[in-house]
Structures are given as structure tokens and as C-alpha cells.
Design an enzyme around this catalytic site. Structure first.
Site, short mmCIF file in Angstrom:
data_model
loop_
_atom_site.label_atom_id
_atom_site.label_comp_id
_atom_site.label_asym_id
_atom_site.label_seq_id
_atom_site.Cartn_x
_atom_site.Cartn_y
_atom_site.Cartn_z
N SER A 99 53.66 -10.82 122.52
CA SER A 99 54.43 -9.74 121.89
C SER A 99 53.63 -8.53 121.48
O SER A 99 54.23 -7.51 121.11
CB SER A 99 55.19 -10.31 120.68
N GLY A 342 50.96 -12.22 119.51
CA GLY A 342 51.91 -12.75 120.46
C GLY A 342 51.84 -14.25 120.61
O GLY A 342 50.80 -14.87 120.38
#
Length: 517
Positions: A99, A342
Site C-alpha cells: 500500500s 504495505g
């Protein structure tokens, strides 16, 4: 398409190494011009020891770190890319960064904002006239800023795979017409992967290019991020950190973890190295120019990305809110932390900056066990206290007495959409236990009903249950508990509705609706 097939078609072997600018395991230090044989620094030595200890404890075969501190840079690899075919990790070994990709999406949008081609506060339909989710009001009113700040309000965990074609993202956004609205746009923070895919589609429409091509042209290539790419066929010849599961305390190679739908590229598709991630931090802490002096963004736009947070809450840590794709995190001392990171199966990463202290830290790992090491370095105060002199907001677990925990008890439900487009239910049951909350979280497969009593469930094999716990440290805010009831540092919170009653439990940024009937 399975991960092994995808990699096979691309001609990439997980763990294959290519010559790198720095030797495996070496560090570069000292304003970015460093060389081998640098003078050791006790802080970097302590960081090395911390990472190596965590790798051993949590079954992490390989890791890479990048640090910017006091004008010095430190890039180092640890361990190996692959337990079956071990090759040393170095600063140019590539991992999935998950992410943190969102910050590349946001930065690309800001380039379009500076060009006058996108306005942050314009409705999405200015750029995507047919954009639709289940709620007509949200469809018409949601803004670009709300997409990038995770306050669009609809169900965000949509992981549908629309294949490898250039139309994957367009098809994904069209499919969002069924997504239910949880809250009005702009009102509540809730992590929203699907919203970032809409932002990616806006980039495509405005530029006339695929999302990946636009991001590379506008951001990646001008910054010289030569080990940052979106697809496996573009990393042939790179050292690649293979993903690993943890089974019985040991790291086990699982190539199937590598594959990711192209439709999710704007929310988590990037592949990158510690050296490139540190260069990303330098850019965002700098004046907006590329290494060759080309201006990509103004200082004002960089500042705008990490200012004016939307609604706050928790996403593992406590947040003031989101800026333009950056998590804006408070500290006890005042300086704000700008953070992301992430999670993808077998690839856990962290990324944070403290702009007022000139500090940045990135960590990439190739194991499910990387979550624990990331939490120790990024969620807790280990790195922040030592390098930046800041700490989390204080949080001491409390034991509530009497009826104080009662409003929080009950069943909480959420949904997610898997890669095949099937809706899956997630059920959390919380009860009082010695002044705290204990319970279970159950993931139900598409064929397993979540609104029946456990004894009535027809497909027990499709349900996976795990325990959880929470201890309050201030009203509505909790510390997560481990299996022994001890706080682990990660934080969650409860969100109240207009009537003042508990409406949602927000855990890992996701909203679970409180069912009181």
C-alpha cells in the site's frame, strides 16, 4: 492466473540476483555518497541488531532497510531472497511494497493538480461521468480528495481480479456499482482500497495512458527510481525477494503469494527496493525537484499532501487523519509523523517520515512474519525515540469497572469482496472479560452464512476463527491484546453514530457495524 504462472510468463525467477550498486549486505552512509568501510555508528549498529533479532524470532528470511537521519543515508540488506535458493539481499533487491503504492498514486494526482488537469475538491464525476456506487448521493458528490483521504464512505475491501488487460482498472471501477455506502462521503475515516482504484482510473482518463505508464512517466522515471516497477516482466534480472509463509515457526517459500491483480495496481501493485524507497522519502522531504533539477512538484504541493487531515481515527496507530494518501500521525512531543507501509501475502513493509526532524525509515521484508518486526520498528517507539526523539501518544491499558464496557459488547460485522467477486462476511463478537473486551473474529466464505447461530452454520469448513482482545486506554480507544491478554501496541477505536451510541468498531482501519438487534 496463479503467481507461478505469472512469473513463469515473465521469465522472472524469485530470488534471482543481478549486480547491484552496493555489495550484498553492504551499507551506504553519509549524505548519499557513502562507500564501503564507513565508520560504524551506535544507532545504526543497534538497528542492525534489532532487525537481525527480529528476523530470527519471526522467521523472516530477508529484509532491507533504508534510513535518512541527520543528513546521513543508510541502506542495507539482510538475509536471503529465498530459503530454497538463497541469494543475499542488498539495497537493490526488489520486494512488493503493497500500500505504499498509494502514495505514488497520490503524488501522480498532485502532478495533474499542478497542471490544472485535476482539482482535489472536484466531484469524481467531473472526470468519470458514469461513476457509480450503490448510493446515488455518494456517486454524485464524492470528491477526488475524499478518494485519496479514505473518507469516500463505501465498502473499501474489494479485491476483484479483471485480468491482465489494459482495461482491468476500467472494468474494476464499473463493477463498483454494487458497493454499499457505510457513511456519507467525508464523514468517517475507513481504509478504502477501492477508492484508490478510482483515483487510478482518473489518472488513466486524464492522461490517456494506462495507470502504470502514467505513474512511470510522471513520477518514477523522472526520479530515477530504476528498481521501481509494476509488473514482473519489468524486473527481469533484478534480485527479487520471494514471498514466504510461516509454518510451525519456519519460513516456507510460497510463490503463489507473489501474484497480484492488475486491477489493484493503484492501491498496492508497486515493486521496489529499499534504495528507491529511501529516494522516495528524500523527494517528499525535499523541495519537489528531481535529482537532475527538474521540478516535479512545488514545495506547497508536497506540504499539501501531508496537511489538512480529513477525519481521524486509527489504522494500527492513532491518526490525526489522512492527507493526500499519507497517514498523518500525532506524537506526544508535537511533531507529526507522515507514514504508510504495505501488506501483501509474504511481503510486509513499512515507511515513515518525520519531516521536522529530517528523518525517514523504510523496511522491506519477505515473510508473513514481517508484520511483527514492522510493528516493533514502526508502531512502537523503538525507531522513533532513538532517531527522531518522538514517541506515540501515551496509552496505558485500563480495567473498566461495572457497566462501563457494556456499550461496546455485541456482534460486529463487515464484508469484503474476493478476487472472484464473491462477497465474504467477517464477524466479530466482543464480550466483557475482567474489565476488558475479549472475543473472536470469524471469516466466512461466500457459501457460509454469517447471520445464523454457530450451530446452524452449514459450511463450517469455510469459516476461519481467531481470538482477539482489547483494553481501553481512553474513551472509545483501545490497545489490541495478544492471546495472553497483554497489550501489543497496535490500536483500534469505536465510532459513535449521530445518536451517541456505538455504531462501528474500527480495527486495522476497517469498519465493523455494531449489531444491536
Amino acid at each position: 492466473m496463479g503467481a507461478a504462472s505469472a512469473l513463469g510468463c515473465a521469465g522472472v525467477t524469485l530470488g534471482a540476483a543481478a549486480p547491484a550498486a552496493a555489495a550484498p549486505g553492504s551499507a551506504v552512509k553519509g549524505g548519499g555518497t557513502g562507500a564501503a568501510g564507513y565508520a560504524p555508528d551506535p544507532l545504526f549498529d543497534a538497528l542492525d541488531a534489532k532487525i537481525e533479532q527480529g528476523m530470527k524470532a519471526y522467521a523472516i528470511p530477508g529484509a532491507a532497510v533504508g534510513v535518512l537521519w541527520n543528513g546521513q543515508e543508510y541502506v542495507k540488506g539482510y538475509g536471503v531472497t529465498n530459503v530454497d535458493h538463497p541469494v543475499p539481499v542488498d539495497g537493490d533487491t526488489v520486494f512488493r511494497v503493497g500500500s505504499t503504492t498509494k502514495t505514488f498514486t497520490g503524488t501522480t494526482v498532485m502532478r495533474l493538480v499542478e497542471r490544472g488537469e485535476v482539482e482535489l475538491d472536484a466531484p469524481v464525476r467531473r472526470y468519470l461521468p458514469d461513476f457509480t456506487v450503490a448510493d446515488p448521493y455518494a456517486s454524485a458528490q464524492v470528491t477526488v480528495r475524499q478518494l485519496l483521504g479514505h473518507s469516500a464512505g463505501w465498502l473499501g475491501d474489494d479485491y476483484q481480479d479483471f485480468g491482465p488487460g489494459n482495461d482491468a482498472l476500467a472494468r474494476f471501477v464499473t463493477s463498483m456499482a454494487r458497493l454499499p455506502q457505510l457513511n456519507p462521503p467525508g464523514l468517517v475515516f475507513a481504509y478504502n482500497n477501492a477508492a484508490l482504484c478510482v483515483a487510478g482510473r482518473i489518472i488513466e482518463v486524464v492522461t490517456g495512458k494506462t495507470y502504470e505508464a502514467a505513474v512511470r512517466e510522471l513520477v518514477i522515471d523522472p526520479l530515477g527510481l530504476d528498481h521501481t516497477r509494476f509488473s514482473s516482466d519489468q524486473i527481469v534480472g533484478f534480485g527479487v525477494a520471494a514471498p514466504h509463509d510461516v509454518v510451525d515457526g519456519k519460513a516456507v517459500l510460497d510463490p503463489s503469494f507473489w501474484s497480484q491483480p492488475r486491477s489493484l495496481a493503484p492501491t498496492g501493485g508497486l515493486i521496489s527496493s529499499a534504495r528507491d524507497q529511501l529516494a522516495w522519502a528524500r523527494f517528499h522531504l525535499g523541495d519537489g525537484t528531481a535529482p537532475d533539477g527538474t521540478r516535479l512538484l512545488s514545495r506547497a504541493s508536497l506540504q499539501r499532501m501531508r496537511s489538512d487531515p480529513g477525519p481521524g481515527g486509527t489504522l494500527v496507530v492513532e491518526l490525526d487523519g489522512m492527507g493526500v494518501t499519507w497517514m498523518l500521525r500525532p506524537t506526544a512531543q508535537g511533531p507529526r509523523i507522515v507514514q504508510h507501509g504495505g501488506t501483501w501475502p509474504g511481503q510486509m513493509s513499512g515507511f515513515l517520515m518525520v519531516p521536522s526532524r529530517g528523518f525517514a525509515l523504510t523496511l522491506l521484508t519477505n515473510s508473513e512474519g514481517g508484520t511483527q518486526l514492522r510493528d516493533e520498528l514502526f508502531t512502537d517507539d523503538w525507531a522513533l525515540r532513538r532517531f527522531a526523539g518522538v514517541t506515540n501518544l501515551p496509552a496505558t491499558a485500563q480495567v473498566l469497572t461495572g457497566q462501563a464496557p457494556a456499550p461496546y459488547e455485541g456482534r460486529y460485522t463487515a464484508q469484503r469482496i474476493n478476487d472472484e467477486g464473491a462477497v465474504e462476511d467477517v464477524v466479530v463478537d466482543l464480550t466483557r472479560h475482567d474489565g476488558q473486551l475479549r472475543g473472536t473474529r470469524t471469516f466466512h466464505g461466500p457459501s457460509s452464512p454469517s447471520d445464523t447461530a454457530p450451530e446452524e452454520e452449514e459450511d463450517a469448513a469455510a469459516a476461519q476463527t481467531s481470538g482477539l482482545g482489547a483494553a481501553f486506554y481512553r474513551p472509545d480507544f483501545t490497545l489490541d491484546l495478544d492471546d495472553d491478554g497483554r497489550p501489543v501496541g497496535t490500536r483500534s477505536d469505536f465510532v459513535r453514530g449521530p445518536d451517541g451510541k456505538v455504531l462501528w468498531w474500527r480495527n486495522h482501519g476497517r469498519l465493523y457495524r455494531h449489531r444491536t438487534e
